[in-house]
Design an enzyme around this catalytic site. Structure first.
Site, PDB file in Angstrom:
ATOM      1  N   GLU A  49       0.871  -1.170   0.000  1.00  0.00           N
ATOM      2  CA  GLU A  49       0.000   0.000   0.000  1.00  0.00           C
ATOM      3  C   GLU A  49       0.905   1.216   0.000  1.00  0.00           C
ATOM      4  O   GLU A  49       1.639   1.448   0.960  1.00  0.00           O
ATOM      5  CB  GLU A  49      -0.818  -0.052   1.294  1.00  0.00           C
ATOM      6  CG  GLU A  49      -2.138   0.643   1.253  1.00  0.00           C
ATOM      7  CD  GLU A  49      -2.859   0.478   2.593  1.00  0.00           C
ATOM      8  OE1 GLU A  49      -3.347  -0.629   2.866  1.00  0.00           O
ATOM      9  OE2 GLU A  49      -2.911   1.444   3.351  1.00  0.00           O
ATOM     10  N   ASP A  60      -4.757  10.886   8.955  1.00  0.00           N
ATOM     11  CA  ASP A  60      -3.513  10.263   9.392  1.00  0.00           C
ATOM     12  C   ASP A  60      -2.997  10.823  10.699  1.00  0.00           C
ATOM     13  O   ASP A  60      -3.106  12.010  10.977  1.00  0.00           O
ATOM     14  CB  ASP A  60      -2.439  10.447   8.312  1.00  0.00           C
ATOM     15  CG  ASP A  60      -2.620   9.441   7.188  1.00  0.00           C
ATOM     16  OD1 ASP A  60      -2.489   8.241   7.453  1.00  0.00           O
ATOM     17  OD2 ASP A  60      -2.927   9.870   6.062  1.00  0.00           O
ATOM     18  N   TYR A 174     -11.531  -2.566   3.540  1.00  0.00           N
ATOM     19  CA  TYR A 174     -10.523  -2.283   4.555  1.00  0.00           C
ATOM     20  C   TYR A 174     -11.272  -1.885   5.824  1.00  0.00           C
ATOM     21  O   TYR A 174     -11.908  -0.833   5.872  1.00  0.00           O
ATOM     22  CB  TYR A 174      -9.664  -1.127   4.031  1.00  0.00           C
ATOM     23  CG  TYR A 174      -8.437  -0.746   4.839  1.00  0.00           C
ATOM     24  CD1 TYR A 174      -8.368  -0.884   6.213  1.00  0.00           C
ATOM     25  CD2 TYR A 174      -7.335  -0.189   4.186  1.00  0.00           C
ATOM     26  CE1 TYR A 174      -7.241  -0.507   6.917  1.00  0.00           C
ATOM     27  CE2 TYR A 174      -6.197   0.197   4.885  1.00  0.00           C
ATOM     28  CZ  TYR A 174      -6.165   0.039   6.251  1.00  0.00           C
ATOM     29  OH  TYR A 174      -5.055   0.439   6.943  1.00  0.00           O
TER      30      TYR A 174
END
Lengths: 266, 422
Positions: A49, A60, A174
């Site tokens: 990834e 993030d 995911y």
């Protein structure tokens, strides 16, 4: 069969989860970043990834923010990221996906971006800030250029949205096991197995789990319930904490990836 | 000063304005034309849907609206006056200038309208913890203040650069019991504070409400923030009818995210004979990294939850911005503004730092009113515009906040200027 499906099929045949490594493309330089990819692949990574550095990575945590900042400070541009991906594609047939933010996809035209993703040998994209509800243009472009889509399910996702997300996904789903941004956690969230099972009621596609996984034991636990285990910040940290010594960064990273891959067979 | 020209959407509106159907702005999924929407990580998506549902229910609940009205009147000090700036009018020798005195509100700016609304909503949602971002600190102060009043835990994210230039407001927030967290990432200004607030919210949305301070971000925020501020325009309209018996010819407001502007403009949208002008931050001039005039140097993109006009490079990386005013120093503009500009209903101009300094001093001298540097952008536009208008025409400036917070910064700028010139 595309590389993503192929890899998961192989994993299934061997009754093992995939090890998915996240690295920030271009961190801290293109050359170092290539070595880092090489190193995690050699350690047994099944799917790579590649985070595309963005100026405002609001999903993030600190580790990935700093990695993106390092790459951007070294003047890395979108064209360099595509070049890097091509180069990595030159040394592996393992699937590669981009982990990115929508403004980067949108800036020069969605179709144009997705076409370049395909040309770079990248198999799928995950756009962090693009829910299926806003994704029509990306879905069409991905279908046109045979690039697979990856979407996220969160602990806060209610059952009624699972069908919407499954419908938009063509690569894998995911599941982010933690509410919060990316980053290493001491403990794993509970109920991962149940959530994965719930997602699987809506899709035949593989379900991987990530966010906060940093030890071989955690890899083992997650691998027992999911088709793939994503490790990001724990790997990126190896680069971030050895900035003065690129060689050491790569060897530390390789050792860490090797140790974590080992979690699959504990 | 940049007065809008035809090619930047500055055509006179009367010839081309389509009917605006407010009931579909935004549409059911939060879009204003192609702008707006809900571009957020999955973790927040459902939280935003829940918030939208709760807001629409609250809006339809007379008890909620009554309570909000009560706080706006008794706690915040509404209505604010619409003040005829006679000296300024004489000095400029053109249109009659009125100031909508949002600077007189409790905590010093329009921001408290929205904060009161959202805090009551948070209480209704059972959320005991509040987070907010702030640039100039006005939204942070309003949030800290209202949280103190309602007994809510409060965390304010503020860029480290802004904390330095708005130190007084940091102190005020802390006095009210808020925790002010300095943001050291990125450019360390408003945009980075929004990123940090969103990162917090991704982890805490179950017990925390994020009081976004501008008409920005993901749906329902632009709609909700607009609705909580539209009282500005409603009062202005009523007041100007009482004072002058007619509507103004032109209404001007500064635009960072655009909350004071949309609050002022919304009531006038379907009055196509009223020209509406937003003024962005021209900074040191329209060159990359030197300004925050999204409609002059920007393009369509997606940032922090919505599609809108923003400043980014060819790859889509968000560019650095600059403005003397922390509150306008932001790379994106509210999506509703982008839409009304596109259909020709809103015009946009910008004012540079230098023009703003001049306007600031003039308003102090002429009227004894100390405007916030943000709001002074609208004043700077008026200095240029009013003389072009006839004395029987009316120009309304939304004076969205007061400048006490800016005094130290202004003293430093003037001292530096004197040094250079002397």
């Amino acid at each position: 069969m595309n590389r993503i499906a192929q890899q998961f099929a192989e994993g299934k045949a061997a009754d093992r989860s995939l090890f998915i490594a996240y690295l920030c493309a271009g961190d801290p330089t293109l050359e170092d970043s290539f070595r880092a990819c090489e190193s995690v692949l050699e350690a047994g990574t099944d799917l790579l990834e590649l985070g595309v550095p963005f100026s405002d990575p609001l999903a993030d945590g600190k580790t990935n923010q700093l990695a993106a900042q390092r790459a951007l400070q070294n003047d890395i541009h979108q064209k360099d990221i595509f070049t890097l991906a091509k180069r990595v594609r030159g040394i592996t047939e393992k699937p590669i996906i981009f982990y990115t933010y929508y403004n980067l996809v949108f800036a020069n035209g969605v179709d144009n971006y997705v076409r370049q993703v395909k040309e770079a040998g990248v198999d799928g994209i995950l756009v962090l800030d693009l829910p299926p509800e806003e994704a029509d243009e990306v879905l069409e472009a991905c279908e046109r250029h045979d690039v697979k889509t990856v979407f996220i399910v969160a602990p806060t996702t209610p059952p009624e949205r699972l069908a919407i997300i499954a419908e938009a996904t063509t690569g894998f789903i995911y599941y982010v096991s933690q509410e919060g941004v990316t980053g290493v956690r001491k403990t794993l969230a509970e109920g991962i197995g149940d959530k994965v099972a719930e997602i699987k009621e809506h899709t035949e596609l593989p379900v991987v789990v990530g966010f906060g996984i940093s030890t071989p034991e955690q890899v083992k636990t997650v691998a027992s319930v999911a088709d793939g285990v994503v490790v990001g910040s724990a790997l990126v940290n190896c680069i971030g904490s050895n900035l003065d010594n690129p060689q050491k960064a790569v060897s530390t990273l390789g050792a860490k990836a090797h140790e974590l891959v080992g979690g699959l067979s504990l | 000063m940049n007065v809008p020209k035809g090619d930047v959407g500055g055509h006179m509106i009367a010839d081309s304005v389509p009917q605006i159907d407010k009931t579909t702005l935004p549409d059911a999924s939060g879009h204003f034309g192609v702008y707006g929407g809900r571009y957020v990580p999955e973790t927040l998506f459902t939280c935003l849907q829940d918030l939208e549902k709760a807001y629409l229910e609250a809006k339809a609940d007379p008890e909620f609206m009554r309570e909000l009205q009560w706080y706006l009147k008794e706690y915040a000090g509404r209505p604010t006056t619409l003040y005829y700036a006679e000296q300024l009018t004489k000095r400029l020798g053109g249109a009659k200038i009125y100031l909508k005195r949002e600077d007189l509100l409790h905590t010093g700016a329009h921001k408290i309208n929205n904060v009161l609304g959202q805090a009551l909503l948070a209480r209704r949602l059972g959320k005991k913890r509040i987070i907010a971002e702030t640039g100039a600190g006005q939204h942070g102060v309003a949030t800290a203040t209202v949280c103190a009043k309602f007994g809510l835990e409060c965390v304010i994210y503020m860029g480290a650069v802004d904390m330095a230039r708005q130190a007084l407001n940091v102190f005020r927030m802390r006095l009210c019991g808020a925790e002010v967290r300095g943001v050291e990432t990125g450019q360390r200004t408003l945009k980075d504070a929004v990123n940090e607030a969103m990162r917090d919210w991704v982890a805490t949305s179950r017990n925390t409400h994020y009081i976004l301070g501008s008409a920005l971000g993901a749906h329902p925020f632009p709609m909700m923030v607009r609705d909580f501020h539209k009282i500005i325009g409603e009062e202005t309209r009523r007041q100007i009818m009482e004072l002058e018996g007619r509507l103004p010819n032109e209404v001007v407001a500064c635009v960072g995210g655009g909350s004071n502007a949309i609050g002022m403009f919304y009531e006038f949208l379907d009055q196509t004979d009223v020209r509406l002008v937003g003024v962005e931050a021209g900074g040191r001039g329209i060159e990359r990294g030197q300004h925050a005039a999204r409609f002059s140097g920007g393009k369509v993109g997606v940032l922090q939850g919505c599609k809108t006009y923003l400043l980014c490079d060819d790859d889509g990386q968000i560019e650095l911005t600059h403005s003397v005013s922390a509150g306008l120093d932001y790379a994106a503009v509210g999506p509703e503004h982008a839409y009304y500009r596109e259909i020709g209903r809103l015009d946009f101009a910008y004012a540079t730092d230098a023009e703003v300094m001049e306007a600031f001093q003039l308003l102090c001298e002429c009227e004894g009113i100390l405007p916030a540097l943000e709001s002074t952008h609208a004043v700077a536009y008026a200095l240029k515009r009013a003389p072009e208008m006839r004395p029987d025409e009316i120009l309304v400036i939304n004076l969205s906040g007061r400048g006490d917070k800016d005094v130290q910064q202004i003293a430093e700028i003037l001292a530096k200027k004197a040094q250079v010139e002397g």
